[in-house]
Design an enzyme around this catalytic site. Sequence first.
Site, PDB file in Angstrom:
ATOM      1  N   SER A 235      12.880 -26.260  -1.008  1.00  0.00           N
ATOM      2  CA  SER A 235      12.019 -25.471  -1.888  1.00  0.00           C
ATOM      3  C   SER A 235      11.922 -24.057  -1.332  1.00  0.00           C
ATOM      4  O   SER A 235      11.945 -23.859  -0.104  1.00  0.00           O
ATOM      5  CB  SER A 235      10.620 -26.082  -1.973  1.00  0.00           C
TER       6      SER A 235
ATOM      7  N   TYR B 127       3.292 -29.376   2.016  1.00  0.00           N
ATOM      8  CA  TYR B 127       4.536 -29.260   1.247  1.00  0.00           C
ATOM      9  C   TYR B 127       5.449 -28.199   1.856  1.00  0.00           C
ATOM     10  O   TYR B 127       6.641 -28.456   2.091  1.00  0.00           O
ATOM     11  CB  TYR B 127       4.212 -28.914  -0.208  1.00  0.00           C
TER      12      TYR B 127
END
Length: 267
Positions: free
Chosen positions: A129, A142
């Site tokens: 990501s 995350y």
Amino acid sequence: MRKVVFITGASSGIGRAIGEYLIEKNYVVYGTSRNPKRIEDSKFPLVALDVLQSDTVFCAIKEVVDKEGRIDVLINNAGKGIMGAMEDIAIEEVENGFNTNFLGPIRVMKAVLPFMRKQKTGLIINITSLAGYSGLPFRSVYSSSKGALELLTESVSMEVKNFGVNVVSVAPGSFATNIASGRYYTPVSENSAYKEAYGKNLKVSDDYVDQGLNPLVMAKAIHKIIETKKPKLHYKIGAFMERFSVVLKRALPDRVYEKLIMNHYKL
């Protein structure tokens, strides 16, 4: 010979888009889902796999190899979103986030690498990501788990290159998928010190998903990487400003960049 592609987390979102696009390009595609029987409209076979359970990972890999004789491309796509102030996130949810986003891909790589080494060829694509390139507020678990996967990719790439296996990372930005509905949102009590700031951050983050790129953009990028003879180590796929933020972080003083991020998230 048609290449065999194995995609984790392929029942919806980016994983599904990649699988459907590769089917159109004449690849043999297998996807995975924790509950494949619930998915009735998949355009490619789904096998049962839970990245948290090593036995299901090895069984799924073996099932595909037994049927096709090989796996040419592994796409580690399965992941879990998690949001909340670090102080408020239960330690069990921190462990679960890393177990899914970091240890999960490790389990799948450990299962597939013996076959790729025997073939003397293979490609592993770890979906990370753009959030893994920068610590984002209320996305500490995350961001850090995806950042760890970026570094893991670099290490494993050097370890397996002599066996004819390439390992790359692809870091997507915001895409219009159902990721927001699948995230774990840390409950915030009325007396939480982060209640107001967290609420503002949630709105900004969810708006980004709603306005995100079509997953087909990601699918086309993955196809191009698979077709590249000498792929790069890292790829970044997203809107211009999302990708440019990585450049800004390298160029600006740390506290200046931090202030830009805080302003963006209305902190």
